[in-house]
Design a protein around this motif. Structure first.
Motif, PDB file in Angstrom:
ATOM      1  N   UNK A 195       0.827  -1.209   0.000  1.00  0.00           N
ATOM      2  CA  UNK A 195       0.000   0.000   0.000  1.00  0.00           C
ATOM      3  C   UNK A 195       0.858   1.256   0.000  1.00  0.00           C
ATOM      4  N   UNK A 196       2.059   1.177   0.590  1.00  0.00           N
ATOM      5  CA  UNK A 196       2.959   2.338   0.581  1.00  0.00           C
ATOM      6  C   UNK A 196       3.400   2.698  -0.828  1.00  0.00           C
ATOM      7  N   UNK A 197       3.260   1.747  -1.765  1.00  0.00           N
ATOM      8  CA  UNK A 197       3.594   1.999  -3.172  1.00  0.00           C
ATOM      9  C   UNK A 197       2.341   2.266  -4.002  1.00  0.00           C
ATOM     10  N   UNK A 198       1.198   2.316  -3.330  1.00  0.00           N
ATOM     11  CA  UNK A 198      -0.038   2.648  -4.026  1.00  0.00           C
ATOM     12  C   UNK A 198      -0.871   1.469  -4.470  1.00  0.00           C
ATOM     13  N   UNK A 199      -0.511   0.251  -4.071  1.00  0.00           N
ATOM     14  CA  UNK A 199      -1.250  -0.933  -4.501  1.00  0.00           C
ATOM     15  C   UNK A 199      -2.530  -1.117  -3.693  1.00  0.00           C
ATOM     16  N   UNK A 200      -3.582  -1.555  -4.378  1.00  0.00           N
ATOM     17  CA  UNK A 200      -4.860  -1.867  -3.749  1.00  0.00           C
ATOM     18  C   UNK A 200      -5.326  -3.239  -4.227  1.00  0.00           C
ATOM     19  N   UNK A 201      -6.194  -3.872  -3.442  1.00  0.00           N
ATOM     20  CA  UNK A 201      -6.740  -5.175  -3.815  1.00  0.00           C
ATOM     21  C   UNK A 201      -7.437  -5.052  -5.179  1.00  0.00           C
ATOM     22  N   UNK A 202      -7.104  -5.971  -6.096  1.00  0.00           N
ATOM     23  CA  UNK A 202      -7.725  -5.977  -7.419  1.00  0.00           C
ATOM     24  C   UNK A 202      -7.001  -5.172  -8.466  1.00  0.00           C
ATOM     25  N   UNK A 224      -4.475 -15.373   4.941  1.00  0.00           N
ATOM     26  CA  UNK A 224      -5.917 -15.182   5.084  1.00  0.00           C
ATOM     27  C   UNK A 224      -6.462 -14.260   4.001  1.00  0.00           C
ATOM     28  N   UNK A 225      -5.786 -13.153   3.770  1.00  0.00           N
ATOM     29  CA  UNK A 225      -6.257 -12.184   2.784  1.00  0.00           C
ATOM     30  C   UNK A 225      -6.144 -12.741   1.366  1.00  0.00           C
ATOM     31  N   UNK A 226      -5.064 -13.476   1.099  1.00  0.00           N
ATOM     32  CA  UNK A 226      -4.871 -14.105  -0.208  1.00  0.00           C
ATOM     33  C   UNK A 226      -6.027 -15.044  -0.536  1.00  0.00           C
ATOM     34  N   UNK A 227      -6.347 -15.943   0.381  1.00  0.00           N
ATOM     35  CA  UNK A 227      -7.419 -16.907   0.135  1.00  0.00           C
ATOM     36  C   UNK A 227      -8.779 -16.227   0.042  1.00  0.00           C
ATOM     37  N   UNK A 228      -8.978 -15.179   0.827  1.00  0.00           N
ATOM     38  CA  UNK A 228     -10.245 -14.444   0.832  1.00  0.00           C
ATOM     39  C   UNK A 228     -10.510 -13.776  -0.514  1.00  0.00           C
ATOM     40  N   UNK A 241      -3.808  -9.620  -4.755  1.00  0.00           N
ATOM     41  CA  UNK A 241      -4.751 -10.338  -3.893  1.00  0.00           C
ATOM     42  C   UNK A 241      -4.658  -9.912  -2.436  1.00  0.00           C
ATOM     43  N   UNK A 242      -3.500  -9.419  -2.025  1.00  0.00           N
ATOM     44  CA  UNK A 242      -3.304  -9.112  -0.606  1.00  0.00           C
ATOM     45  C   UNK A 242      -2.351  -7.944  -0.458  1.00  0.00           C
ATOM     46  N   UNK A 243      -2.549  -7.190   0.628  1.00  0.00           N
ATOM     47  CA  UNK A 243      -1.701  -6.034   0.926  1.00  0.00           C
ATOM     48  C   UNK A 243      -0.675  -6.467   1.972  1.00  0.00           C
ATOM     49  N   UNK A 244       0.564  -6.550   1.552  1.00  0.00           N
ATOM     50  CA  UNK A 244       1.617  -7.116   2.393  1.00  0.00           C
ATOM     51  C   UNK A 244       1.885  -6.256   3.623  1.00  0.00           C
ATOM     52  N   UNK A 245       1.851  -4.963   3.439  1.00  0.00           N
ATOM     53  CA  UNK A 245       2.087  -4.058   4.569  1.00  0.00           C
ATOM     54  C   UNK A 245       0.763  -3.566   5.161  1.00  0.00           C
ATOM     55  N   UNK A 246      -0.263  -4.417   5.074  1.00  0.00           N
ATOM     56  CA  UNK A 246      -1.561  -4.096   5.665  1.00  0.00           C
ATOM     57  C   UNK A 246      -1.735  -4.773   7.015  1.00  0.00           C
ATOM     58  N   UNK A 247      -2.967  -4.811   7.480  1.00  0.00           N
ATOM     59  CA  UNK A 247      -3.245  -5.322   8.820  1.00  0.00           C
ATOM     60  C   UNK A 247      -3.639  -6.798   8.838  1.00  0.00           C
ATOM     61  N   UNK A 248      -4.131  -7.327   7.730  1.00  0.00           N
ATOM     62  CA  UNK A 248      -4.589  -8.712   7.704  1.00  0.00           C
ATOM     63  C   UNK A 248      -3.425  -9.669   7.440  1.00  0.00           C
ATOM     64  N   UNK A 301       5.349 -17.423   0.717  1.00  0.00           N
ATOM     65  CA  UNK A 301       4.191 -16.528   0.686  1.00  0.00           C
ATOM     66  C   UNK A 301       4.334 -15.423   1.723  1.00  0.00           C
ATOM     67  N   UNK A 302       4.888 -15.774   2.886  1.00  0.00           N
ATOM     68  CA  UNK A 302       5.068 -14.753   3.913  1.00  0.00           C
ATOM     69  C   UNK A 302       6.332 -13.943   3.622  1.00  0.00           C
ATOM     70  N   UNK A 303       6.669 -13.025   4.524  1.00  0.00           N
ATOM     71  CA  UNK A 303       7.806 -12.137   4.290  1.00  0.00           C
ATOM     72  C   UNK A 303       8.638 -12.030   5.566  1.00  0.00           C
ATOM     73  N   UNK A 304       9.819 -12.615   5.545  1.00  0.00           N
ATOM     74  CA  UNK A 304      10.735 -12.507   6.678  1.00  0.00           C
ATOM     75  C   UNK A 304      11.369 -11.125   6.694  1.00  0.00           C
TER      76      UNK A 304
END
Length: 265
Positions: free
Chosen positions: A119-126, A233-237, A222-229, A179-182
């Motif tokens: 989201x810090x780069x302007x990305x949104x779901x979809x 979970x967000x990917x599958x949703x 599909x998911x916002x990496x620097x988001x709250x979810x 899928x996750x981010x260390x």
């Protein structure tokens, strides 16, 4: 008299220039998951190839058909035979891309799929992105020059007209096998200045560059990496809904490509 190597280089450059002016006729779509693939299979009315061009025993799947003036082959690495899940990640992607190029000789590769976005780069779901370049974030080799090899930075095929006409977002793509981010991955992704993150793009780019086939990368968020979810979970949703956005984005790209040469993109 010029050295033989210079002649070969000049001849190769002339062949490349000529190829860039010919209308694109064969497109290879490389995609990682069945859920991502099937909407495109249905959209372009593709059928599963009964006579596989792939080695016996591999789970890789090819769909093919004609759409307008284009011959389209869509390949995905299939399901893991033991676990029944999609063969995601860089190794299956690189293998199926290599085998497909060898067998099908495409004019252009489209690596399509879903991705995480920042989201810090302007990305949104979809959102649907065209990647300007791709790199790895999980190949850390802290030795001079090997560090650059590990990052594996490669540019996507230049498509300024396509970008302007379709008004798609453009950003850098970073690839890793998790899928996750260390924290280590995050630092590398920041260094790559990436907007979107996936598990296949840089592998496809490596093989495409190795075999000198132009490639573009179409990624839907599909998911916002620097988001709250949580990412999983967000990917599958969002996966099913976002594959619809991906199908729409890839269709626009294919429609634009039809009848054009590489130099028109």
């Amino acid at each position: 008299m010029a050295p033989h190597g210079d002649k070969s280089d000049a001849a190769e450059e002339a062949m490349v220039a000529e190829a860039e002016k010919r209308p694109i006729s064969t497109v290879l779509i490389v995609i990682a998951m069945q859920t991502e693939a099937l909407p495109l299979v249905n959209k372009f009315n593709l059928t599963e190839a009964p006579d596989s061009v792939f080695p016996k025993g591999v789970p890789w799947v090819r769909y093919h058909g004609f759409y307008k003036d284009l011959q389209i082959n869509l390949v995905w690495p299939g399901k893991d035979e033991s676990l029944g899940v999609d063969c995601v990640g860089t190794v299956p992607a690189s293998l199926v891309t290599y085998a497909s190029i060898q067998a099908l000789q495409p004019d252009l590769i489209i690596n399509a799929g879903t991705a995480g976005g920042f989201k810090d780069k302007g990305a949104c779901i979809g959102d649907v992105y065209l990647a300007s370049d791709v790199a790895y974030h999980d190949r850390r080799i802290p030795i001079p020059v090997f560090d650059l090899y590990g990052v594996g930075l490669r540019q996507a095929c230049s498509t300024p007209t396509l970008q302007n006409e379709l008004n798609l977002k453009v950003g850098k793509l970073s690839t890793g096998n998790s899928l996750d981010m260390s924290p280590h991955d995050e630092a590398s992704i920041v260094a790559n200045d990436a907007t979107v993150k996936d598990m296949e793009g840089a592998a496809v780019a490596y093989v495409a560059d190795l075999l000198k086939v132009p490639a573009i990368f179409v990624k839907a968020v599909t998911d916002i990496i620097d988001g709250e979810k949580p990412t999983a979970e967000e990917f599958l949703q969002n996966l099913v809904a976002v594959t619809a956005a991906l199908e729409e984005g890839v269709t626009k790209v294919i429609d634009f490509i039809n009848g054009k040469s590489l130099s028109d993109l």
